[in-house]
Structure formats: C-alpha cells, structure tokens
Design a protein around this motif. Sequence first.
Motif, mmCIF file in Angstrom:
data_model
loop_
_atom_site.group_PDB
_atom_site.id
_atom_site.type_symbol
_atom_site.label_atom_id
_atom_site.label_comp_id
_atom_site.label_asym_id
_atom_site.label_seq_id
_atom_site.Cartn_x
_atom_site.Cartn_y
_atom_site.Cartn_z
ATOM 1 N N LEU A 65 0.844 -1.195 0.000
ATOM 2 C CA LEU A 65 0.000 0.000 0.000
ATOM 3 C C LEU A 65 0.876 1.240 0.000
ATOM 4 O O LEU A 65 1.903 1.275 0.690
ATOM 5 C CB LEU A 65 -0.891 0.023 1.252
ATOM 6 C CG LEU A 65 -2.166 -0.810 1.211
ATOM 7 C CD1 LEU A 65 -2.874 -0.720 2.563
ATOM 8 C CD2 LEU A 65 -3.091 -0.328 0.103
ATOM 9 N N PRO A 66 0.517 2.261 -0.769
ATOM 10 C CA PRO A 66 1.327 3.474 -0.776
ATOM 11 C C PRO A 66 1.367 4.107 0.623
ATOM 12 O O PRO A 66 0.386 4.035 1.364
ATOM 13 C CB PRO A 66 0.584 4.402 -1.751
ATOM 14 C CG PRO A 66 -0.314 3.519 -2.547
ATOM 15 C CD PRO A 66 -0.632 2.355 -1.681
ATOM 16 N N ALA A 67 2.500 4.692 0.931
ATOM 17 C CA ALA A 67 2.615 5.385 2.209
ATOM 18 C C ALA A 67 1.677 6.586 2.204
ATOM 19 O O ALA A 67 1.423 7.192 1.174
ATOM 20 C CB ALA A 67 4.050 5.842 2.423
ATOM 21 N N VAL A 68 1.154 6.908 3.386
ATOM 22 C CA VAL A 68 0.280 8.080 3.516
ATOM 23 C C VAL A 68 1.134 9.250 4.000
ATOM 24 O O VAL A 68 1.706 9.179 5.095
ATOM 25 C CB VAL A 68 -0.861 7.805 4.520
ATOM 26 C CG1 VAL A 68 -1.685 9.068 4.743
ATOM 27 C CG2 VAL A 68 -1.716 6.652 4.046
ATOM 28 N N SER A 119 1.772 10.470 7.799
ATOM 29 C CA SER A 119 1.362 9.408 8.720
ATOM 30 C C SER A 119 2.598 8.641 9.165
ATOM 31 O O SER A 119 3.531 8.447 8.399
ATOM 32 C CB SER A 119 0.387 8.465 8.032
ATOM 33 O OG SER A 119 0.301 7.251 8.753
ATOM 34 N N ASP A 120 2.566 8.191 10.433
ATOM 35 C CA ASP A 120 3.654 7.351 10.925
ATOM 36 C C ASP A 120 3.343 5.883 10.701
ATOM 37 O O ASP A 120 3.977 5.000 11.252
ATOM 38 C CB ASP A 120 3.872 7.585 12.432
ATOM 39 C CG ASP A 120 4.090 9.046 12.736
ATOM 40 O OD1 ASP A 120 4.665 9.718 11.853
ATOM 41 O OD2 ASP A 120 3.679 9.504 13.824
ATOM 42 N N GLU A 154 -6.124 5.857 9.096
ATOM 43 C CA GLU A 154 -4.764 6.393 8.910
ATOM 44 C C GLU A 154 -4.807 7.645 8.028
ATOM 45 O O GLU A 154 -4.191 8.654 8.342
ATOM 46 C CB GLU A 154 -3.863 5.323 8.279
ATOM 47 C CG GLU A 154 -2.428 5.805 8.113
ATOM 48 C CD GLU A 154 -1.551 4.814 7.331
ATOM 49 O OE1 GLU A 154 -2.019 3.709 7.011
ATOM 50 O OE2 GLU A 154 -0.385 5.171 7.049
ATOM 51 N N ILE A 155 -5.563 7.570 6.922
ATOM 52 C CA ILE A 155 -5.596 8.719 6.001
ATOM 53 C C ILE A 155 -6.296 9.910 6.658
ATOM 54 O O ILE A 155 -5.840 11.053 6.563
ATOM 55 C CB ILE A 155 -6.296 8.325 4.678
ATOM 56 C CG1 ILE A 155 -5.461 7.268 3.943
ATOM 57 C CG2 ILE A 155 -6.500 9.554 3.795
ATOM 58 C CD1 ILE A 155 -6.133 6.698 2.722
ATOM 59 N N ILE A 156 -7.384 9.628 7.372
ATOM 60 C CA ILE A 156 -8.106 10.742 8.002
ATOM 61 C C ILE A 156 -7.242 11.386 9.082
ATOM 62 O O ILE A 156 -7.150 12.607 9.186
ATOM 63 C CB ILE A 156 -9.460 10.247 8.574
ATOM 64 C CG1 ILE A 156 -10.398 9.914 7.414
ATOM 65 C CG2 ILE A 156 -10.091 11.307 9.479
ATOM 66 C CD1 ILE A 156 -11.682 9.230 7.830
ATOM 67 N N GLN A 157 -6.566 10.560 9.877
ATOM 68 C CA GLN A 157 -5.698 11.143 10.911
ATOM 69 C C GLN A 157 -4.606 11.989 10.286
ATOM 70 O O GLN A 157 -4.251 13.040 10.797
ATOM 71 C CB GLN A 157 -5.097 10.028 11.776
ATOM 72 C CG GLN A 157 -6.071 9.599 12.866
ATOM 73 C CD GLN A 157 -5.516 8.524 13.773
ATOM 74 O OE1 GLN A 157 -4.653 7.743 13.348
ATOM 75 N NE2 GLN A 157 -6.013 8.472 14.999
ATOM 76 N N ALA A 158 -4.089 11.549 9.154
ATOM 77 C CA ALA A 158 -2.995 12.290 8.530
ATOM 78 C C ALA A 158 -3.481 13.571 7.875
ATOM 79 O O ALA A 158 -2.718 14.517 7.696
ATOM 80 C CB ALA A 158 -2.293 11.404 7.500
#
Lengths: 791, 355
Positions: A189-192, A195-196, A390-394
């Motif tokens: 999966l591509p890195a966000v 995001s950590d 993860e995406i929303i947090q980032a």
Amino acid sequence: MNVSRRWLEAFLRRPLESADVASRLAALGATVDAIEELHPGLGQVVVAVVREVRPHPNADRLRLCDVDDGSGTAWNVVCGAPNVTAGSKYPFAPVGATLPGGLTLEKRKIRGEVSEGMLCSARELGLGQEHDGILELTTEAAPGTPFLEVFDLADERLVVDVTPNRPDLLGHKGVVRELAFSFGTTFRLPAVPGSDGPAMPTPVRAGAEATTGGVRVAIEDPIGCPRFLGAVMRGVRVGASPEWLRARVEAVGMRSINNIVDATNCVMFELNQPMHAYDVARLKGPAVIARRARAGERLTTLDGTDRALAPSMTVIADADGAIGVAGVMGGAHSEVSPETTDLFLECAYFEPQGVRAARRQLGLSSEASYRFERGVDLWNGPEVLRRAVEIIQATAGGTLDGEPVDLFPQVSHPPRIFLRPSRVAQVLGVEVAWDAIERYLVAIGATVVSKPEDGRIAVDVPGWRPDLVAEIDLVEEVARLHGYDDFPTELRPFRVGDLPNAPSEGIDAAIRRGLVAEGLYEVQTLPLGPEDGPESVRLLNPLSAEEGFMRTALLPSLVRQVEGNWAAHTRDVRLFELGTVFLRGEAGMPPREERRVAGVLTGAREPAHWSSAGKSPDVDHWDLRALFEAAAALAYPASMVQVEGGEWVACAPGGRIVGRARALEADAPPWAAAVVGFEILVDAIPRSTPAFVALPVNPAVTRDLSLLVPAGATAADLGEAIRSAGGRLLEAVVVLDEYRGSGVPAGHRGLAFRLRYRAPDRTLRDKEVDASVTKVLKVLRERHGIELRAS
Amino acid sequence: MAESHPQSLLDALRPRLAAVAELDAGALEAEQIAVLGRKSGALTALLRSLATLPPEERRAVGAAANELRQAFEAAFVARSDALVSDAATATVAQRDLTMPGRRRWVGAEHPVTKVVDEICEIFHGLGFNRAVGPEAETEWMNFGALNFPADHPAMDMHDTFYLDVGGDARPGDGKAVLLRTHTSPVQIRTMMEGPPPYRVVIPGVVYRKDPFDPSHAPVFAQIEGLAVDEGISFVDLKGTLLHFARQFFSTSTKVRFRPSFFPFTEPSAEMDVSCDLCGGSGCSACKGTGWMEILGCGMVHPKVLENCGVDAERYTGFAFGMGPQRIAMQRYGIPDIRLLYEGDMRFLDQMGRAR
Ligand SMILES: [Zn+2]
C-alpha cells in the motif's frame, strides 16, 4: 474503472508506461478502453521569474510585471493577483499556450496596456479550486524550465473495462496485483504522507450489536448486511484535502469535496470497499443500525431527492429513522459538513442482490452500489478501516474514541476449492507443471493448503475473488496467468457430430437463391414495429412506442423500405425478406414463430435500354403472379396459387391459405409506380427430390383455338376443361392471347389457347389431333356454351 | 375499288405477296398497313365485306381470303425477321459497339447473409453442421441454463427485451419469455437432444435493447459454435479458431487470445485477428492497435453441460460466438450499421457486387 498510472506506481514503486500497463492488463483479461492524459494543457507552461512589478496606470487592481521566462525577452504581463511579488517564481503561460480550461492565450491589451501571456493560479492550471492568487513556486529551477518537469504532476487515467466477475479490479490494489504478477515483482500500500503508519487497534469482534465511542452499532438485518465495522473519531478538522489526496481522487474522475469524503473515496478506489462517514453530532441515539426499511419510511438522499423506501431494502438508520440506503447512497442529514468534528466511519458488506434490487427500485446508481453489486471483500473490513483511519488522521487529525467494532453475526470464511492437475490438463489440453500452478494461484492471492494428494490440491481462495467458487474457476486462473497465447494452437483430430444440418437452413438458402435469380435483393428489417392486429405480441420494455410490438407480417416493413427508396429517388425497387413473425400463443408461453418470405416489386420491369427508346413498362399484376408462383414453389411446394376474393392466395392441401399476393398501399410520390407484393409461409418439411423424366424424342403438334368466352368463364376453368377433354395425347395447354374489342360482343372476350399434342412413342398423325380438337370443342360447346371465335 | 368484285380484289393482291420479300423496312411497314391495317387495309376491308355476299360465294371467297391473310402475315413476319438479321450481319461495320448492352435486373443476397454463409461453410469443413432455434425463449433457456447467476451484474451485459405473453411469469423468475439475447439457447437445445459428440454452428437473429445508432442495432445476427466430446480442450479451441481465421481472412492472419468473461464458458477468451487492412501496423480501422476484435469463445462451463444432462467429467467442449454484421462492416468498410437494415437499393446493389 478509472485507474491512475501514478497511483499504480505508488503501489509498485517503479515507473510505468500507461500503454505498457494497458497491454499487460489486456493479456490478463482487463481491456483498457482509453488512456486519458491528465493536465493536458500544462505542457506549454514554464517556470518564470517576475523581475519587476509596477502599478497599472489605468486600473488600481492590476499590476504590470516584467516576466523572465528564460527566453531572453522580458515579457509585459498584466496581472490581477494581489500576491504578485518581484523576484518570485510563478507558472507562466506564454502567448500561444492553451490552458486546461481550453483558453488559448493571445497578445492583447488590458486597460490600454499590452499583456503577453499569463501568470497562472492553481485553478487556471486545473490543479485545484484556489483562485485567490497566482501560484507561487518554491523551486530552484531556472526560468524557462517546463512546469511539469519541476512539479511531477503528469499522470494518465486508464479507463479499464472490468468484467462483472472481477470486482477486485475495481480497486487499484486489485489491478496492482495483476501487474505485480506480470512484472514479477511485489507491491505494498502506498505510504500516507504525514502518517507514521497505521495505528488502529484490531476491531473488536462482536455479534449483532456493540458500542464504540458511545455509538450503538447493530445489525438487525443480517441477510442484507452480514458484516458491519464501525469506528468513532473525535476532534477532526474538516477542510480541503492536501495536494496528494486531491490529486488521487481527481485522477480517477471524482470531485474533491473535503478531506473526509476524499479519504473514504480514496480507500474505495484503492481497496474496492465503499465507506461512509457520518457526523456523530447528527446521529440520533447516537446509534447506527443496519435494518430493513419500515413501511412508509422516507429518506432525503445526498443528491437532495426525497425518496420512498420499500421494506425489501436494507437501510442504515439512527434511533429516529433511516439515514442511508445500504450500499446505494447516504442521507443528506447526517452528511459530514465543515462544522463536523466527530465522525462515525462505516465499513460494511452489503449483500449484492439486495443492493442491486434497491438500486433498481430507486433508479439510483453510485460508485458504491456498483461495487457492492459485484461483491466486495467480506473479510477485508479491518484492513480497510485501518487504512481509512490512517488517512483521516494524517489529513484531518482526530483520534479514535474507543476500539472500533466488527459486527459479524455469522462468521464465515472464503471457500476452499480442490483442484486436480489432471483436470487442468483435460480442459487446457496440455499438462501444466505443478510448481507453475502453485505460482499462479499464489499470485492471485490464494493459499495452497496442501501439496497434491489423491491427485488434488486444496486451495483457499482470497476473499476479494467472489468469482472463484469451483474447480473450473481455478483452471481458468491457471490458463489466464499461464498466458492464453502460450498454449499450443493445434487442429487435432476430431469426431464429427451426428446431427445433420437443420433442414430449414437448406430451405432458406434455396428460397434466397430462387428470389435472387428473380432479380430481387434480400433485405433484413427489424422485427419490431407498431401493433398490427390482435395476434401482435407486445414488448414489456420497448425502445419506443413505434417499436412496441413484434411483427405479425413481413410486408409492412418491406413497404416502408420501398418508401425509403422513394425518399432516395429510387423508382425501381425489388426486395425480399426471409424472416420470422410472431403470433400470440398460449398464455404464459412463448409466441408462435412462423418463418415467412415476402417480396415487393415496383417500377420498371426491365432496365431501360436505348433500343426501346429508353422505355420499359412498369411491373404489374402479371409480374406479381409469376413471382408469387415462383416463391410459392420455393417456400411451400405443396401449395397451389388460386384466386380468392379478388387476389391471389397460395392454398396448402386441405385449403389453408399460406400466402397472399396483391397490390400494396404505400405513401408514394407522384412519380412512383404501383407497388405489388406477396408474403408466404415457409413450409419446414424437407423438399422432395425431383425425379428424372425421359425427355421426349418425338415432335409435338400444336393447335391454336380462338374461343369466344362469355363473362364468368375463367381461363383456369377453360384450361381445365380442355385438358380433361383433350385426352392423353394433349401434353400442355397455355393461354396465348386475350382479345376484347371489335368483333367481340359486349360482355365477352376472345381467349386463344395453344394446345400441344405429343405421343411418347411415335409421330402423331393430323387425324388423331383433329379428333381430339373436335372432342375438346364439343365439350366446350355442350358443357360450357363456348364456341370458336368467328374469324 | 370498293365496288370491285371480291375475287378480283384477291387476284390483285396476290402478286403483292411475292413482292413482300423484297421490301425494305419502311416499305414493309407501309405495305403491312395497306394490306392488313385494321382500319383501311385492303384485305381487312375485303374480309369485312364478306358478310354482304350470298352464302355459297361467301364460303368460297372467305376461305381464299383467309388463306391469303395468313400468307401475308407469314410473309410480313419473315421479311421483318430477315431485315433484322440483315441489319445484324450486314451492318457490323456501321454498328456502334460502344452502345450499352441489354441488361436484366439482378438481385443479390444481403451482405450479412453472405458473411453468415461463408463462416458456416468454413466450419462445415471442420465437421460443424448448422442448428437453429426459436427467437423467443424463456429466461431459463437464455440465461439460467447458460449459468447466468440470477439477478447478477453479468445480466447487465445483455439488455433484454421481455415479451408480454400473459400468464403469471415475471422477469427474473426463469419462466418469463424474452427475445433471445444470443443464439446460445440453441446450444442447450442441441445438447438436450442426445449424447455427444456435438459439432454445430448456430446462425440466427438476436435481440438487445440497444437504441439504433451507427454502431448498435437492437436486432442483429450472431453465429455461435459448439463442439463437445471427450478430449476436447483449449488447444482444440485455439486450433479450430485459428484455422477459421486463416480461411476467412487470409492465410497470413495472426490471432491472439485474451482472457474474458462469459458465464457459460470457462476459461473464456476474446479472439483478436491481425488487422486485414494494415497487416498489423495500425490504422484507423483497427484504432491503431493492429488487431480487430472478432469473437468471444471459451471452454463450455461444466455447469452448462450438467444443465443439459451431459457428464461434465467425461466430456469437455468449446463454444464461440461472433457478430456477422460487425464482420461485414469491417470487411466492406461500412461506416454505419443502420445501412444494413435500410433496404436501400443503391447500397444493396453495391454490396451485391462485393465478393
Ligand atoms: Zn489496421
């Protein structure tokens, strides 16, 4: 399914050529219908430095800039942006460039000052909605450097034609899986950005009900919704998406809405799992329940339409009522808005047939319904939810409130299929090595549970492949990944079938040949038309009212084709059609189908020729009669052409009328000739073979009889009378001439017959013939009151 | 003259009979009118006047006059024929051979019929016989028996016309009556008839609810093929269809097979042939790809065999289907499918001349 080349690259971590991707996908079964360049207007845009900014003499809000694009010329550019600053770099579109919106720049005067190009805003470059000012660039690139070289925005959209059996290809990850096999590489999966890494705890498995973050979650319709995952996030900041997220959703053709909606859409296009985000503050209860719609329940959907729901539909409801149609569309009320701070994230599996039925009933299709109908991965919810969080947090911040929940009342697993390598060889025609089979199965994400044992292997198929349910499905996967073109192409010996050609095919061919020999062209018309009689069969779902019924006859559409030819100024038309008509059958049963042939004639009998001064008489009834007889002999050999009710009919033995020939009504221009036509049933029984008859060796003797015939006596009757009176030596009787006029009393006509006599074994003597003629005349006189015409 | 005795009139006419053989075309016509003309012909008038004679004289003169009339008629016909053939032989030198000949109307089979026949003939050479079936079918025959899952998106590939036939069947229940969306139900009918081997080609008309536009028609032709026996494999499928392509297009035609999806075959494939026009280098006809999509095919799905009572473990087979309209359009360069349905004599004449 729209696929972004850059998104694929992010998975595969390698540069890709879209055309190459397309041919690799095609070889694996996914046709790429189109490759669309994104940002097509940016090719001429360059990085430029503004050297100097001066006020515009005639407009307070405009400025005059000296722009250096590396060409050596300092361009005068009038700029309206408040943020233009000397020494800064901006995207510059020179005169002649065409921007994404289609605007081609020209040298022109703005309030009296010449402007030679444009400094561009993000929106003018098709890179977002920002229009407050021109796009200031932070780059070391020298003036004149192409914009796309500095900002690697170039992308292509591949429009992939995904067959209905492959829902996994409706997400980038599924497409990547195929490409990874093709390239022999791995993917992730591509890195966000920002995001950590994923930080969501594993959702807590529950039955039909649970609570997360203070929201009650329940499944009351486990048929329509067998699995439902939910998570609550608090403290999010709804706003514009960051550049990378906006680029992703726009690359696949979605509109960027905000960071929350874009995140769920991003996940949908990545993992083929539609999601929905609700504003917790607007959820009554707060509760989210998957249940059937109640009688009379209504919902205003996201598109602003108030819709009636049916109890057959699965809905998502809060404590008060429906807030979304499961898998089809959310409701407007609980939608995420700029004021939203707390989210409820839904990641559910909705049963495909239910979604399909609701979607049809509501006449409402969405990216979500399209995917649920084809089947999303029932077992992938946790990964999807983790990705969304993860995406929303980032991009929007916020934190999970409590542990997410995973309602899965009837836990199930993807099927296990047994595959026999011997079956692979039987179907595919060559042995495929065991290790190759295993490699292919692993590549599609299956788990090979055991080595061959009892001639078979156990394979656990992945959840994203609902199409894999039986052994033959795995055989296809082996063939597909092996490469269809890598199988031999051999014409091996075969056994012929026992079934002969369908007799009707030979009959059709003979009819076609016969009518072509009569100078007619074959046409094929639509068997659909307006209602035409009580036997018409109606279409339940016609394209239009004019094509609302099945035809019960061929002639009407042939007449329309004649009219079409007249409209094209063609006067001589000779057409036939061999086709099926449909007549109402027993209730609930398919209609009766009849094979018919019909023909129409109008215009000149022969092509005009100079030897006849360019004139040719038009076809008339007698042409029709001959054609009809020829057609009847082809289509229904047992029938006889007779006169009935002023027209010709073909009668089958027993008297059933199987064909008709007559003058036809048509919407004719003044210069058109009369139209005649016929239609006849095609008898399906095989045709008898003609038997040879010895050819005559002795000469014939002919006699012509010119008769005075009163009204009411027909040529057919007289011919029959002559034949029966003429005796066995009379071989043939033909009508030679019909005459009315001087010498013929009123109400009478002269009819001349030619009688041909022949004896098979000798030359006839005049005396024998004279005796027969005398007898014929006697019969005509005594039984029919007909005399020879006085000459 | 009118007062002359009939017998003397006859005598006066007789020498003119012999002279007929010498007359030229103009004089012949004049003499025909003078002797036998309906209004004022001398002999016609004489025959008319017979009624005024006493009976015995009428009989004698009448017989002679009729005989003379027949003699004149024969002489006129003979002279007229002779003049025509004189013209034919004697004036060859003067004849303008560039003048057009005398034509007859010709007809022709529809271009789609020709394509269908050509395709069926090629398969006939490979042991396939023709089978046909009805155009209205039940949902089960059109979809269910062919392994279309009930109410599945696979059905969206077939926009279906349903018929109002009364009764209580409804779309979706298997019993509803529809217009077949492919000729595949004939595969089912063939297999229900008896045990394998089967080798049939199935030409026929099929229906899809597509509005009429340059590339779609709601009614079109289809040819399917089916081969089922022990030992038939994907290799046979490829070999048979390559052979077909080389017979139909050219001996140097190349084919390629791409995975595809049809509910009634598995594995399923699309076969492309190298573009006839550019030989594979790419042109507008093949949209620059060098390939033309020509048919769908695959190994018969075991469920389909089982639905027909055929032992799917023992027997395997392949099936294929193609659209003769599309092939005719490619072959003849016809830009609009509607031309194939319009019955325009000018179009049919052009196509009638095509191979
Ligand atoms: Zn080409």
